[in-house]
Design a protein around this motif. Structure first.
Motif: not given
Length: 394
Positions: A28-38
């Motif tokens: 979940r944290e990886e998903r949040i970070i990935g979305g923020f990086e986009e």
């Protein structure tokens, strides 16, 4: 060389053991970070935060909703604080959202398209978010075309021109332009581009515009130009209908439908119909005859084609070597956006919708004839907003 432990090797290399240790993150944290990086990449590319608004690309709108969600969730602000070199998380704190729904693109897209609409983007739930994002760009809600009676003759004319060879079909791709008055075949249906809004830049920097597209089944949609292009590229049977060829109109080689000499005539109705009376100076009928105009209009008052009223000839143009079908087809295409939508009843009480009547100033018709004569009429159409002919050839 003696065998060294991992810690001893790090010491020998001068590497901080704390830095060297990789921090593990939950999915979940990886998903949040990935979305923020986009979102960060969007800001780097366009120099601004993503914004809401229907004029913006659906991807930008999704990023804007996602950023709002990240700002609202304290857990996310803490997780992303060290990565936020652009200051994107600065904003008012709101009540926390359910963490499970925090960064779900299903919900974000549903929020963009209207979660209560059963025919909207929410039908794509349970599809992987990337695919859903791409689909969201191309999906536009189709509605019943309330004024389809105005477009039906154009579809009939286009089909007739296909059957007669006046128009042909070409694979979409070599010419990817989309302009008002263009016909395409998409998903087995004939598609007509009725209107094109002002151009704007999509997030990828490419020009885009909102279109009003009419389908031969009586529906319409308000979709982006680039979405229509993508759909045509994906459809292996997607085709462009060529424009009626103006070249052979004035030829020395006679076909069956050609007439050696003829006249383009422009009529104005003397009908006392309220709408016609109010717009009499703008309503014109355009036709072609190989005989005398007077003979053609002698029975106008009893002919629904002429609005069951006498007419006056306001302009005429003598031509030679005319292909009547092609010429009439060109006028239909050019002035399609201004075709008169008027139904009257003939002497037997049957409803009739006369063709070849247009809400167009006389000087514009005169310009169209000149363009037909010099061959510059290709891809030109009539713009109702400016009451003028527009297109690549202008």
């Amino acid at each position: 060389m003696p065998n060294l432990s991992d810690d001893e090797l790090l010491d020998a290399l001068g590497v901080d053991k704390e830095i060297a240790k990789t921090r593990t993150q939950s999915p979940r944290e990886e998903r949040i970070i990935g979305g923020f990086e986009e979102i960060q990449r969007f800001v780097e590319q366009y120099g601004r935060a993503p914004q809401h608004g229907e004029v913006n690309d659906v991807i930008e709108r999704l990023y804007a909703v996602r950023l709002d969600r990240l700002r609202e969730q304290e857990e996310c602000r803490v997780l992303l604080a060290s990565l936020d070199y652009q200051g994107l998380l600065n904003g008012a704190e709101n009540e926390s959202l359910d963490p499970v729904e925090l960064i779900d693109d299903d919900d974000l897209l549903a929020e963009l398209e209207g979660a209560a609409d059963p025919s909207g983007i929410t039908e794509l739930r349970h599809v992987r978010s990337r695919a859903e994002i791409r689909a969201a760009e191309e999906i536009a809600k189709r509605e019943k075309c309330e004024d389809f009676s105005r477009f039906r003759p154009l579809f009939e004319q286009a089909e007739s021109e296909l059957n007669s060879g006046v128009r042909q079909t070409r694979p979409f791709g070599k010419d990817a332009s989309v302009n008002p008055g263009n016909f395409f075949i998409l998903g087995g249906q004939l598609v007509y581009v009725a209107e094109k809004g002002d151009e704007f830049k999509a997030p990828n920097g490419q020009p885009d515009a909102r279109l009003r597209v009419i389908y031969s089944n009586g529906t319409e949609s308000n979709l982006l130009l680039r979405s229509l292009q993508r759909a045509l590229y994906k459809d292996e049977a997607g085709r462009r209908l060529t424009e009626p060829d103006a070249g052979p109109l004035f030829s020395s080689t006679w076909d069956e439908d050609d007439i050696e000499s003829g006249t383009i005539y422009v009529l104005r109705s003397l009908s006392n119909h309220p709408f016609v009376s109010e717009h009499r100076e703008l309503i014109h009928k355009i036709g072609v005859t190989g005989g005398k105009i007077e003979t053609r209009i002698a029975n106008a008052a009893h002919d629904a084609t002429y609005l069951l009223a006498d007419v006056e000839v306001v302009a005429s143009y003598k031509l030679a070597g005319i292909n009547r079908m092609k010429l009439e087809g060109i006028f239909q295409r050019i002035f399609a956006p201004a075709q008169l939508d008027l139904t009257i009843h003939d002497r037997f009480g049957r409803p009739v919708r006369p063709k070849e009547w247009f809400l167009v100033p006389l000087h514009v018709i005169d310009e169209a004839v000149r363009r037909i004569q010099d061959g510059s009429i290709t891809n030109v159409t009539y713009d109702r907003k400016t009451a003028s002919l527009v297109g690549p050839a202008q």
